[in-house]
Design a protein around this motif. Structure first.
Motif, PDB file in Angstrom:
ATOM      1  N   ASP A  63       6.955  34.105  24.415  1.00 13.99           N
ATOM      2  CA  ASP A  63       7.021  33.394  25.678  1.00 13.99           C
ATOM      3  C   ASP A  63       7.238  34.373  26.811  1.00 13.99           C
ATOM      4  OD1 ASP A  63       6.569  30.779  26.152  1.00 13.99           O
ATOM      5  OD2 ASP A  63       8.489  30.070  25.405  1.00 13.99           O
ATOM      6  N   ASN A  64       6.637  34.085  27.959  1.00 13.01           N
ATOM      7  CA  ASN A  64       6.778  34.992  29.083  1.00 13.01           C
ATOM      8  C   ASN A  64       7.969  34.659  29.955  1.00 13.01           C
ATOM      9  OD1 ASN A  64       5.826  32.640  30.168  1.00 13.01           O
ATOM     10  ND2 ASN A  64       4.295  33.602  31.497  1.00 13.01           N
ATOM     11  N   ALA A  65       8.854  33.837  29.463  1.00 17.70           N
ATOM     12  CA  ALA A  65      10.086  33.527  30.189  1.00 17.70           C
ATOM     13  C   ALA A  65      11.247  33.507  29.209  1.00 17.70           C
ATOM     14  CB  ALA A  65       9.962  32.172  30.876  1.00 17.70           C
ATOM     15  N   PRO A  66      12.376  34.130  29.565  1.00 17.46           N
ATOM     16  CA  PRO A  66      13.552  34.053  28.705  1.00 17.46           C
ATOM     17  C   PRO A  66      14.012  32.606  28.580  1.00 17.46           C
ATOM     18  CG  PRO A  66      13.826  35.700  30.444  1.00 17.46           C
ATOM     19  CD  PRO A  66      12.606  34.906  30.777  1.00 17.46           C
ATOM     20  N   PRO A  67      14.791  32.302  27.539  1.00 16.06           N
ATOM     21  CA  PRO A  67      15.302  30.942  27.403  1.00 16.06           C
ATOM     22  C   PRO A  67      16.013  30.494  28.677  1.00 16.06           C
ATOM     23  CG  PRO A  67      15.782  32.210  25.432  1.00 16.06           C
ATOM     24  CD  PRO A  67      15.218  33.168  26.432  1.00 16.06           C
ATOM     25  N   GLY A  68      15.657  29.312  29.142  1.00 12.93           N
ATOM     26  CA  GLY A  68      16.278  28.793  30.349  1.00 12.93           C
ATOM     27  C   GLY A  68      15.557  29.155  31.629  1.00 12.93           C
ATOM     28  N   GLU A  69      14.592  30.093  31.564  1.00 18.10           N
ATOM     29  CA  GLU A  69      13.842  30.481  32.754  1.00 18.10           C
ATOM     30  C   GLU A  69      12.549  29.684  32.835  1.00 18.10           C
ATOM     31  OE1 GLU A  69      14.618  32.677  35.236  1.00 18.10           O
ATOM     32  OE2 GLU A  69      16.600  32.689  34.308  1.00 18.10           O
ATOM     33  N   PRO A  70      12.082  29.351  34.042  1.00 17.94           N
ATOM     34  CA  PRO A  70      10.823  28.596  34.159  1.00 17.94           C
ATOM     35  C   PRO A  70       9.628  29.411  33.698  1.00 17.94           C
ATOM     36  CG  PRO A  70      11.633  29.260  36.332  1.00 17.94           C
ATOM     37  CD  PRO A  70      12.715  29.587  35.359  1.00 17.94           C
ATOM     38  N   LEU A  71       8.688  28.738  33.057  1.00 15.54           N
ATOM     39  CA  LEU A  71       7.487  29.398  32.554  1.00 15.54           C
ATOM     40  C   LEU A  71       6.541  29.763  33.688  1.00 15.54           C
ATOM     41  CD1 LEU A  71       6.641  27.267  29.402  1.00 15.54           C
ATOM     42  CD2 LEU A  71       7.776  29.474  29.486  1.00 15.54           C
ATOM     43  N   GLN A  72       5.843  30.885  33.508  1.00 17.54           N
ATOM     44  CA  GLN A  72       4.892  31.360  34.514  1.00 17.54           C
ATOM     45  C   GLN A  72       3.458  30.983  34.176  1.00 17.54           C
ATOM     46  OE1 GLN A  72       5.989  33.008  37.294  1.00 17.54           O
ATOM     47  NE2 GLN A  72       8.072  32.690  36.542  1.00 17.54           N
ATOM     48  N   ASP A  73       3.171  30.677  32.907  1.00 15.32           N
ATOM     49  CA  ASP A  73       1.782  30.448  32.494  1.00 15.32           C
ATOM     50  C   ASP A  73       1.460  28.985  32.228  1.00 15.32           C
ATOM     51  OD1 ASP A  73       3.328  30.244  30.225  1.00 15.32           O
ATOM     52  OD2 ASP A  73       1.992  31.392  28.936  1.00 15.32           O
ATOM     53  N   VAL A  74       2.369  28.086  32.588  1.00 23.65           N
ATOM     54  CA  VAL A  74       2.141  26.646  32.459  1.00 23.65           C
ATOM     55  C   VAL A  74       2.556  25.989  33.775  1.00 23.65           C
ATOM     56  CG1 VAL A  74       2.590  24.545  31.144  1.00 23.65           C
ATOM     57  CG2 VAL A  74       2.717  26.773  29.993  1.00 23.65           C
ATOM     58  N   THR A  75       1.700  25.144  34.304  1.00 22.51           N
ATOM     59  CA  THR A  75       2.028  24.368  35.500  1.00 22.51           C
ATOM     60  C   THR A  75       2.503  22.985  35.086  1.00 22.51           C
ATOM     61  OG1 THR A  75       0.377  25.529  36.845  1.00 22.51           O
ATOM     62  CG2 THR A  75       1.097  23.375  37.636  1.00 22.51           C
ATOM     63  N   GLY A  76       3.572  22.533  35.670  1.00 22.04           N
ATOM     64  CA  GLY A  76       4.031  21.171  35.439  1.00 22.04           C
ATOM     65  C   GLY A  76       3.294  20.212  36.352  1.00 22.04           C
ATOM     66  N   VAL A  77       2.681  19.188  35.775  1.00 20.05           N
ATOM     67  CA  VAL A  77       1.882  18.231  36.542  1.00 20.05           C
ATOM     68  C   VAL A  77       2.466  16.831  36.344  1.00 20.05           C
ATOM     69  CG1 VAL A  77      -0.384  17.148  36.808  1.00 20.05           C
ATOM     70  CG2 VAL A  77      -0.211  19.618  36.387  1.00 20.05           C
ATOM     71  N   ILE A  78       2.761  16.180  37.460  1.00 21.51           N
ATOM     72  CA  ILE A  78       3.245  14.800  37.418  1.00 21.51           C
ATOM     73  C   ILE A  78       2.108  13.880  37.826  1.00 21.51           C
ATOM     74  CG2 ILE A  78       4.958  13.165  38.265  1.00 21.51           C
ATOM     75  CD1 ILE A  78       6.754  15.532  38.949  1.00 21.51           C
ATOM     76  N   LEU A  79       1.717  12.994  36.932  1.00 22.65           N
ATOM     77  CA  LEU A  79       0.648  12.037  37.225  1.00 22.65           C
ATOM     78  C   LEU A  79       1.200  10.904  38.078  1.00 22.65           C
ATOM     79  CD1 LEU A  79      -1.216  11.554  33.825  1.00 22.65           C
ATOM     80  CD2 LEU A  79      -2.060  12.744  35.840  1.00 22.65           C
ATOM     81  N   ALA A  80       0.687  10.774  39.286  1.00 26.00           N
ATOM     82  CA  ALA A  80       1.205   9.751  40.199  1.00 26.00           C
ATOM     83  C   ALA A  80       0.079   9.069  40.962  1.00 26.00           C
ATOM     84  CB  ALA A  80       2.209  10.376  41.171  1.00 26.00           C
ATOM     85  N   GLY A  81      -1.099   9.016  40.361  1.00 25.85           N
ATOM     86  CA  GLY A  81      -2.241   8.457  41.070  1.00 25.85           C
ATOM     87  C   GLY A  81      -2.577   7.027  40.709  1.00 25.85           C
ATOM     88  N   GLY A  82      -1.784   6.422  39.836  1.00 24.38           N
ATOM     89  CA  GLY A  82      -2.089   5.055  39.412  1.00 24.38           C
ATOM     90  C   GLY A  82      -1.856   4.041  40.520  1.00 24.38           C
ATOM     91  N   ARG A  83      -2.485   2.877  40.375  1.00 21.13           N
ATOM     92  CA  ARG A  83      -2.400   1.842  41.405  1.00 21.13           C
ATOM     93  C   ARG A  83      -1.231   0.887  41.196  1.00 21.13           C
ATOM     94  NH1 ARG A  83      -8.448  -0.249  40.886  1.00 21.13           N
ATOM     95  NH2 ARG A  83      -7.888   0.124  38.710  1.00 21.13           N
ATOM     96  N   SER A  84      -0.518   1.022  40.064  1.00 17.33           N
ATOM     97  CA  SER A  84       0.640   0.160  39.771  1.00 17.33           C
ATOM     98  C   SER A  84       0.270  -1.319  39.845  1.00 17.33           C
ATOM     99  CB  SER A  84       1.803   0.462  40.727  1.00 17.33           C
ATOM    100  OG  SER A  84       2.193   1.808  40.670  1.00 17.33           O
ATOM    101  N   SER A  85      -0.954  -1.660  39.455  1.00 21.10           N
ATOM    102  CA  SER A  85      -1.423  -3.036  39.627  1.00 21.10           C
ATOM    103  C   SER A  85      -0.660  -4.021  38.747  1.00 21.10           C
ATOM    104  CB  SER A  85      -2.926  -3.120  39.336  1.00 21.10           C
ATOM    105  OG  SER A  85      -3.227  -2.595  38.057  1.00 21.10           O
ATOM    106  N   ARG A  86      -0.316  -3.609  37.535  1.00 17.78           N
ATOM    107  CA  ARG A  86       0.422  -4.517  36.658  1.00 17.78           C
ATOM    108  C   ARG A  86       1.860  -4.702  37.105  1.00 17.78           C
ATOM    109  NH1 ARG A  86      -0.387  -2.512  30.650  1.00 17.78           N
ATOM    110  NH2 ARG A  86      -0.732  -0.483  31.641  1.00 17.78           N
TER     111      ARG A  86
END
Length: 205
Positions: free
Chosen positions: A7-30
């Motif tokens: 891993d390119n980050a020590p334990p507890g450090e944020p990763l540099q080679d992975v982006t965190g993506v939050i899916l928030a594009g839904g229409r919440s229709s239900r």
């Protein structure tokens, strides 16, 4: 002999080679109202996911046209092919400057950072790392690599949106139910309807 990846980050450090993506594009229709802003234990669902992901990733973004949720260190990217979760995955993966993304839907009240790290640790040599519970795959709490872009786009151009239909075309590591830690099912809870929301707010922290 296979050379182990480190891993390119020590334990507890944020990763540099992975982006965190939050899916928030839904229409919440239900649901009938914006799921991202619903509160569980006094905290909006979007903020609950963000608070878990922030320490894990050096880069974060929102997949979906949500300028109301964006901030200087958290940009949003609109879907290139709107209308589905697969479109959000594709937009996030296209925009990411890293080899992989880890994606979580914004309507998950109990994302587990230890489980996310377990998924991330398996990323080397794979295009997808996805958990599977007794009820099936969990494609919206999973890791995706750039190798997924071409088959994703082919599906979206054809109007096909079931995420795991392209899995046969890429290298997939399934994290089986037996490999998941006890209580992992809680991390996969998501809120789609008022009934789901009522159950989530009745759960003990």
């Amino acid at each position: 002999m296979q050379i182990p990846h480190i891993d390119n980050a020590p334990p507890g450090e944020p990763l540099q080679d992975v982006t965190g993506v939050i899916l928030a594009g839904g229409r919440s229709s239900r649901m009938g109202r914006d799921k991202a802003l619903l509160e569980v234990d006094g905290v909006p669902l979007f903020e609950r996911v963000l608070s878990v992901m922030t320490p894990l990733f050096s880069r974060l973004l929102i997949a979906g046209e949500r300028p109301d949720l964006a901030r200087p260190d958290l940009p949003f990217v609109p879907d290139i092919y709107p209308g589905s979760a697969l479109g959000g995955l594709h937009a996030g993966l296209t925009a990411a400057e890293t080899q992989w993304i880890f994606v979580a839907a914004c309507d998950m009240p109990y994302p587990d950072p230890a489980l996310i790290r377990q998924i991330l640790a398996l990323r080397f040599g794979y295009d997808v790392v996805v958990p599977r519970t007794a009820t099936g795959l969990e494609p919206l709490f999973a890791l995706y690599g750039k190798g997924c872009l071409a088959p994703m786009e082919a599906m979206l151009r054809q109007g096909s949106c079931r995420i795991y239909d392209f899995y046969d075309e890429v290298r997939v590591r399934v994290l089986t139910a037996e490999e998941l830690p006890a209580g992992a099912d809680r991390a996969f809870v998501n809120i789609n309807t008022p009934t789901d929301y009522g159950r989530a707010t009745e759960r003990k922290p």
